[in-house]
Design a protein around this motif. Structure first.
Motif, PDB file in Angstrom:
ATOM      1  N   ALA A  25       0.823  -1.217   0.000  1.00 27.64           N
ATOM      2  CA  ALA A  25       0.000   0.000   0.000  1.00 27.64           C
ATOM      3  C   ALA A  25       0.851   1.258   0.000  1.00 27.64           C
ATOM      4  O   ALA A  25       0.367   2.346  -0.336  1.00 27.64           O
ATOM      5  N   LEU A  26       2.120   1.130   0.372  1.00 34.07           N
ATOM      6  CA  LEU A  26       3.006   2.294   0.412  1.00 34.07           C
ATOM      7  C   LEU A  26       3.205   2.899  -0.979  1.00 34.07           C
ATOM      8  O   LEU A  26       3.383   4.112  -1.118  1.00 34.07           O
ATOM      9  N   VAL A  27       3.142   2.066  -2.012  1.00 37.64           N
ATOM     10  CA  VAL A  27       3.355   2.557  -3.382  1.00 37.64           C
ATOM     11  C   VAL A  27       2.298   3.588  -3.777  1.00 37.64           C
ATOM     12  O   VAL A  27       2.627   4.706  -4.187  1.00 37.64           O
ATOM     13  N   VAL A  30       2.790   6.869  -1.786  1.00 35.03           N
ATOM     14  CA  VAL A  30       3.881   7.724  -2.276  1.00 35.03           C
ATOM     15  C   VAL A  30       3.455   8.445  -3.547  1.00 35.03           C
ATOM     16  O   VAL A  30       3.712   9.655  -3.726  1.00 35.03           O
ATOM     17  N   LEU A  31       2.785   7.712  -4.441  1.00 33.85           N
ATOM     18  CA  LEU A  31       2.301   8.353  -5.673  1.00 33.85           C
ATOM     19  C   LEU A  31       1.297   9.462  -5.364  1.00 33.85           C
ATOM     20  O   LEU A  31       1.309  10.520  -6.010  1.00 33.85           O
ATOM     21  N   LEU A  32       0.429   9.223  -4.385  1.00 34.28           N
ATOM     22  CA  LEU A  32      -0.566  10.222  -4.014  1.00 34.28           C
ATOM     23  C   LEU A  32       0.107  11.511  -3.542  1.00 34.28           C
ATOM     24  O   LEU A  32      -0.270  12.607  -3.970  1.00 34.28           O
ATOM     25  N   ARG A  37       1.640  17.164  -4.839  1.00 35.86           N
ATOM     26  CA  ARG A  37       2.502  18.109  -4.133  1.00 35.86           C
ATOM     27  C   ARG A  37       2.271  19.558  -4.580  1.00 35.86           C
ATOM     28  O   ARG A  37       2.217  20.474  -3.753  1.00 35.86           O
ATOM     29  N   SER A  38       2.133  19.764  -5.889  1.00 43.03           N
ATOM     30  CA  SER A  38       1.929  21.136  -6.365  1.00 43.03           C
ATOM     31  C   SER A  38       0.540  21.649  -5.996  1.00 43.03           C
ATOM     32  O   SER A  38       0.348  22.838  -5.725  1.00 43.03           O
ATOM     33  N   THR A  68      -4.549   9.386   3.042  1.00 46.73           N
ATOM     34  CA  THR A  68      -3.437   8.485   3.351  1.00 46.73           C
ATOM     35  C   THR A  68      -3.789   7.557   4.504  1.00 46.73           C
ATOM     36  O   THR A  68      -3.564   6.345   4.451  1.00 46.73           O
ATOM     37  N   VAL A  69      -4.347   8.149   5.569  1.00 48.29           N
ATOM     38  CA  VAL A  69      -4.738   7.340   6.730  1.00 48.29           C
ATOM     39  C   VAL A  69      -5.813   6.320   6.346  1.00 48.29           C
ATOM     40  O   VAL A  69      -5.780   5.161   6.778  1.00 48.29           O
TER      41      VAL A  69
END
Length: 253
Positions: A25-27, A30-32, A37-38, A68-69
């Motif tokens: 699920a970390l993948v 990280v993409l999210l 970010r911008s 994320t949570v």
């Protein structure tokens, strides 16, 4: 060759499974964060008061943190719900005693029967000879030998541990799958198959080995109160399982 086998009933396996799912699920997490970010820190519409712009950026960050949570929680719940370990041997309770028998205690002991099917128990010198040629057994296991003919040759060897004579069977035990894997791997058995365990529940399995007389079988049964290994001069696994079941049914008390 080293064969690895994992006890799926262990806490370490459960924790490892959860960690593995979270690692996968970390993948997307990280993409999210990378793809947004911008947007999280980016500009707001022109003319908006600076304080309101700061609140807008904060709301965006909180939204992504919440997502994320939620993803991490969903992955954890999925791993926990998907964890379906094989039952431990100590949980494989034997059948209850018949209603017309004294009391209602389950079958917890095993007494080698004098005879079953066309096998008869070896005693005296014949049993001593069979024991001498039977190899080294566990000090916590009892042995019995049976012959199908009148030549006093051992055609079946039984090694059994029972809860009444070996208190360790009440201690932490692995799953039946793990017990069977250890037993059949130690016997160098192949073509291992499971068979119906009958009224005493638990499990029965048999596999092929190469003995002095060619193709033979080894079987095992396991439940909350007993673990037994059976070696017999029978090349057919189904027949060997039937014989093992008959021996088990005849000896359980």
């Amino acid at each position: 060759m080293i064969i690895a086998f994992v006890d799926t009933t262990s806490a370490a396996y459960a924790a490892g499974r959860v960690c593995g799912v979270l690692a996968v699920a970390l993948v997307p997490l990280v993409l999210l964060w990378w793809l947004t970010r911008s947007w999280r820190t980016g500009p707001v519409p022109a003319g908006v008061h600076p304080a309101r712009a700061a609140r807008t950026r904060k709301q965006r960050r909180l939204l992504i943190i919440g997502a994320t949570v939620a993803i991490a929680a969903a992955a954890t719940v999925s791993a926990v719900l998907a964890h379906d370990p094989a039952p431990r041997a100590a949980d494989a309770r034997a059948a209850e005693a018949p209603a017309d028998s004294a009391g209602s205690a389950p079958f917890t002991a095993f007494v080698p029967p004098d005879a079953f099917e066309d096998y008869r128990l070896l005693t005296g010198e014949a049993a001593a000879r069979a024991e001498a040629g039977g190899g080294t057994a566990s000090p916590r296991a009892r042995s019995a030998y049976y012959s199908r003919n009148q030549d006093d040759q051992a055609d079946l060897r039984l090694l059994i541990r029972t809860a009444d004579s070996d208190p360790s069977l009440h201690e932490a035990r692995p799953s039946i799958e793990t017990e069977f894997h250890s037993y059949f791997a130690g016997a160098k058995a192949r073509d291992v198959a499971r068979f119906a365990p009958g009224k005493h529940r638990g499990a029965i399995g048999c596999g092929h080995i190469t003995g002095p007389d060619g193709e033979q079988s080894v079987c095992a049964w396991s439940d909350a109160y007993t673990f037994a290994g059976v070696a017999l001069r029978e090349p057919d696994l189904a027949t060997a399982a039937k014989t093992t079941l008959a021996l088990r049914d005849a000896g359980m008390r």
